[in-house]
Scaffold this active site. Structure first.
Site, PDB file in Angstrom:
ATOM      1  N   ASP A  17       0.857  -1.183   0.000  1.00 55.56           N
ATOM      2  CA  ASP A  17       0.000   0.000   0.000  1.00 55.56           C
ATOM      3  C   ASP A  17       0.894   1.235   0.000  1.00 55.56           C
ATOM      4  OD1 ASP A  17      -3.198   0.421   1.051  1.00 55.56           O
ATOM      5  OD2 ASP A  17      -1.874   2.155   1.169  1.00 55.56           O
ATOM      6  N   ALA A 147     -19.321  -9.789   4.123  1.00 52.84           N
ATOM      7  CA  ALA A 147     -19.936  -8.628   4.759  1.00 52.84           C
ATOM      8  C   ALA A 147     -19.107  -8.268   5.987  1.00 52.84           C
ATOM      9  CB  ALA A 147     -21.375  -8.941   5.158  1.00 52.84           C
ATOM     10  N   LEU A 210     -29.725  -7.357  -2.595  1.00 52.98           N
ATOM     11  CA  LEU A 210     -29.723  -7.334  -1.123  1.00 52.98           C
ATOM     12  C   LEU A 210     -30.303  -6.002  -0.616  1.00 52.98           C
ATOM     13  CD1 LEU A 210     -26.220  -8.955  -0.476  1.00 52.98           C
ATOM     14  CD2 LEU A 210     -28.436  -9.933   0.141  1.00 52.98           C
ATOM     15  N   CYS A 259     -20.878   0.037   0.286  1.00 43.88           N
ATOM     16  CA  CYS A 259     -21.105  -0.704  -0.953  1.00 43.88           C
ATOM     17  C   CYS A 259     -22.478  -0.530  -1.586  1.00 43.88           C
ATOM     18  CB  CYS A 259     -20.868  -2.179  -0.705  1.00 43.88           C
ATOM     19  SG  CYS A 259     -19.242  -2.453  -0.017  1.00 43.88           S
ATOM     20  N   GLN A 261     -25.068   1.627  -1.625  1.00 40.86           N
ATOM     21  CA  GLN A 261     -25.444   2.839  -2.361  1.00 40.86           C
ATOM     22  C   GLN A 261     -24.536   3.052  -3.574  1.00 40.86           C
ATOM     23  OE1 GLN A 261     -26.933   6.210  -0.429  1.00 40.86           O
ATOM     24  NE2 GLN A 261     -25.526   7.624  -1.429  1.00 40.86           N
TER      25      GLN A 261
HETATM   26  C1  UGA Z   1     -22.565  -5.935   1.749  1.00 30.03           C
HETATM   27  C2  UGA Z   1     -22.998  -7.311   1.217  1.00 30.03           C
HETATM   28  O1  UGA Z   1     -23.844  -7.940   2.175  1.00 30.03           O
HETATM   29  C3  UGA Z   1     -21.782  -8.193   0.954  1.00 30.03           C
HETATM   30  O2  UGA Z   1     -22.197  -9.421   0.375  1.00 30.03           O
HETATM   31  C4  UGA Z   1     -20.852  -7.471  -0.006  1.00 30.03           C
HETATM   32  O3  UGA Z   1     -19.660  -8.210  -0.227  1.00 30.03           O
HETATM   33  C5  UGA Z   1     -20.455  -6.126   0.613  1.00 30.03           C
HETATM   34  O4  UGA Z   1     -21.648  -5.340   0.834  1.00 30.03           O
HETATM   35  C6  UGA Z   1     -19.533  -5.433  -0.359  1.00 30.03           C
HETATM   36  O5  UGA Z   1     -19.937  -5.143  -1.485  1.00 30.03           O
HETATM   37  O6  UGA Z   1     -18.364  -5.235  -0.003  1.00 30.03           O
HETATM   38  P1  UGA Z   1     -21.795  -4.984   4.126  1.00 30.03           P
HETATM   39  O7  UGA Z   1     -22.105  -3.653   3.515  1.00 30.03           O
HETATM   40  O8  UGA Z   1     -20.474  -5.181   4.782  1.00 30.03           O
HETATM   41  O9  UGA Z   1     -21.943  -6.136   3.012  1.00 30.03           O
HETATM   42  O10 UGA Z   1     -22.894  -5.321   5.248  1.00 30.03           O
HETATM   43  P2  UGA Z   1     -24.413  -5.850   5.184  1.00 30.03           P
HETATM   44  O11 UGA Z   1     -24.554  -6.899   6.207  1.00 30.03           O
HETATM   45  O12 UGA Z   1     -24.840  -6.170   3.827  1.00 30.03           O
HETATM   46  O13 UGA Z   1     -25.233  -4.590   5.716  1.00 30.03           O
HETATM   47  C7  UGA Z   1     -25.394  -3.405   4.931  1.00 30.03           C
HETATM   48  C8  UGA Z   1     -26.369  -2.472   5.597  1.00 30.03           C
HETATM   49  O14 UGA Z   1     -27.708  -2.978   5.536  1.00 30.03           O
HETATM   50  C9  UGA Z   1     -26.104  -2.230   7.091  1.00 30.03           C
HETATM   51  O15 UGA Z   1     -26.318  -0.874   7.391  1.00 30.03           O
HETATM   52  C10 UGA Z   1     -27.128  -3.118   7.766  1.00 30.03           C
HETATM   53  O16 UGA Z   1     -27.458  -2.676   9.065  1.00 30.03           O
HETATM   54  C11 UGA Z   1     -28.303  -2.985   6.813  1.00 30.03           C
HETATM   55  N1  UGA Z   1     -29.263  -4.102   6.889  1.00 30.03           N
HETATM   56  C12 UGA Z   1     -28.863  -5.371   6.592  1.00 30.03           C
HETATM   57  C13 UGA Z   1     -30.591  -3.846   7.232  1.00 30.03           C
HETATM   58  O17 UGA Z   1     -30.968  -2.684   7.488  1.00 30.03           O
HETATM   59  N2  UGA Z   1     -31.465  -4.886   7.275  1.00 30.03           N
HETATM   60  C14 UGA Z   1     -31.097  -6.164   6.982  1.00 30.03           C
HETATM   61  O18 UGA Z   1     -31.978  -7.061   7.024  1.00 30.03           O
HETATM   62  C15 UGA Z   1     -29.775  -6.409   6.639  1.00 30.03           C
END
Ligand code: UGA
Length: 451
Positions: A17, A147, A210, A259, A261
């Site tokens: 990096d 995630a 998702l 991710c 948005q």
């Molecule tokens: C997300 C995807 O889930 C991963 O598969 C992907 O690899 C990652 O983006 C990426 O592109 O790098 P992440 O953003 O780390 O992962 O976390 P999530 O668990 O997906 O949560 C995203 C947001 O949605 C959080 O703010 C969470 O609180 C919210 N969320 C999640 C909800 O409001 N309701 C739910 O039922 C699930």
């Protein structure tokens, strides 16, 4: 990379990096000081660092010695020029490709790990082949689906690994080499190989689907609040249908993270570029619903507190975009704070893992993007206080908003907190994590999402 090093002791993994302080943090003896808080990560680093995992700023050496190079730089939404606010900024990816072409002295496999729009691999390949001295480059797409907060488990037991390759002999040879790495711990049937553009587009599509589920359940939460239905009951009723499934149906104050948005905006931009306005509008609505949900939550706080929060102490529990991470990118908490600061509230914040420095940086970032005058900036910054003790954060508050679903919030002495608050004592649970009945028994005026 640390999990690859853990599962493949016969492979040397060099992480390079340009940021020396970041690399120094990754090399820190004290594993509590790693730059990323992620459950289980420090154990993996402890096992592998110095064995076959190395962190360094010597990028050229890293490139020269590698047979396979993963480009894992960030691809933020463009903040200028064509595609501003929507398209991915590929500046860092391009700089990597140019540096690889310049430094490499023998054939390399270059793997896109960063999330990229469709057909970026081709651009990387063009840069590589036009700038090198008769060296063969194969480009693969290998998007990441982990995630945050559950990353190590997601990597150890991945639902699938996706590898996209070019449709020629070199492409297939490179693909097999990457398959062989993952096959050290992932069952072969879970390693999916596709053409390169399908792989790139699958990543954007997975995140869009998702996020769409969250916006869908959040849209229903608004209707529940008007009609007396309960969104969690609906989620479990529809989730029992195996065609729908139960995951990602938790209504919330809105999704955050670096991710969802960004990737949807990217998808929308691609659709507009390819003259598919109906498709673009369809996906854009997922973002609009998310913005609406965040704003609806802030508005409800103001309306419930008798239409004004001017001078009132409102405590936000949580600043990270989800539990078990210290990542705050696009966190809904930040936008709720922003709305309430504009309503002249005194915002107090407690998060178990996010530093004061980061919280102030996030607010300053919003201030800079919104062209406030210096006086306005000073006034806003003076009304935000960050606490390291949750009880102090909530003492003499008029209202509490739960904006991240940290488990520890459930374990607090809520009766003590109630006794020290102004009455009526309001709680707005933006994550539906607290026990509503128990809170009401204590005396709180309690509002959950979609309840
Ligand atoms: C997300 C995807 O889930 C991963 O598969 C992907 O690899 C990652 O983006 C990426 O592109 O790098 P992440 O953003 O780390 O992962 O976390 P999530 O668990 O997906 O949560 C995203 C947001 O949605 C959080 O703010 C969470 O609180 C919210 N969320 C999640 C909800 O409001 N309701 C739910 O039922 C699930």
């Amino acid at each position: 990379m640390s999990v690859i090093a853990q599962k493949c002791p016969h492979i040397t993994v060099n992480v390079v990096d340009i940021n020396p302080s970041r690399i120094a943090d990754w090399n820190n003896e004290d594993l509590d000081k790693l730059p990323v808080f992620e459950p289980g990560l420090s154990d993996v680093i402890a096992e592998t660092r110095g064995r076959n995992l190395f962190f360094s700023t010597d990028i050229e050496k890293g490139i020269r010695e590698a047979q396979m190079i993963f480009i894992s730089v960030n691809t933020p939404t463009k903040t200028y020029g064509i595609g501003k606010g929507m398209a991915a900024d590929l500046k860092y990816v391009e700089l990597c490709a140019r540096q690889i072409a310049e430094v490499a002295t023998e054939d390399k496999i270059v793997v896109e790990k960063s999330t990229l729009p469709v057909r970026t691999a081709q651009a990387i390949r063009t840069i590589l082949t036009n700038n090198s001295k008769n060296i063969r480059f194969s480009v693969l797409s290998n998007p990441e689906f982990l995630a945050e907060g559950t990353a190590i488990n997601d990597l150890h037991f991945a639902d699938r690994i996706l590898i996209g390759s070019e449709d020629d002999e070199d492409g297939k040879i490179a693909e097999q080499k990457l398959v062989d790495i993952y096959a050290n711990w992932i069952p072969r049937e879970r390693i999916i190989t596709t053409r390169i553009w399908s792989s790139e587009l699958s990543k954007l599509t997975a995140n869009a689907f998702l996020a769409q589920r969250i916006s869908s359940i959040n849209s229903i939460s608004a209707l529940c609040e008007k009609t007396g239905a309960d969104v969690d009951e609906i989620a479990s009723a529809i989730g029992a249908d195996s065609r729908i499934g139960s995951k990602f149906l938790k209504a919330s104050v809105g999704f955050g993270g670096s991710c969802f948005q960004k990737d949807i905006l990217n998808l929308v931009y691609l659709c507009r570029h390819f003259e598919l306005p109906e498709v673009a509008d369809y996906w854009e609505q997922v973002i609009k619903m998310n913005d609406y949900q965040k704003y609806r939550f802030s508005k409800q706080i103001v309306e419930t507190l008798f239409n004004t929060v001017n001078g009132k102490k409102i405590t936000l529990l949580g600043w990270a975009f989800k539990k078990d991470t210290n990542d705050t990118r696009e966190s809904p908490s930040m936008y709720v704070a922003w709305d309430l600061l504009h309503e002249q509230a005194e915002i107090h914040v407690y998060d178990p893992k996010v530093s004061k420095d980061q919280i102030m940086k996030d607010i300053e970032y919003l201030l800079n993007g919104n062209y406030e005058t210096e006086d306005q900036k000073t006034s806003i910054l003076s009304r935000i206080t960050v606490h390291s003790d949750p009880y102090n954060a909530m003492k003499e508050a008029h209202g509490i908003a739960v904006t991240t679903e940290w488990d520890e919030f459930k374990t607090y002495e809520w009766k003590t907190i109630y006794d020290q608050m102004y009455k009526p004592a309001f709680i707005f649970d933006g994550r539906n994590v607290l026990d509503a009945e128990k809170m009401r028994k204590i005396g709180f005026s309690f509002k959950g999402i979609g309840k």
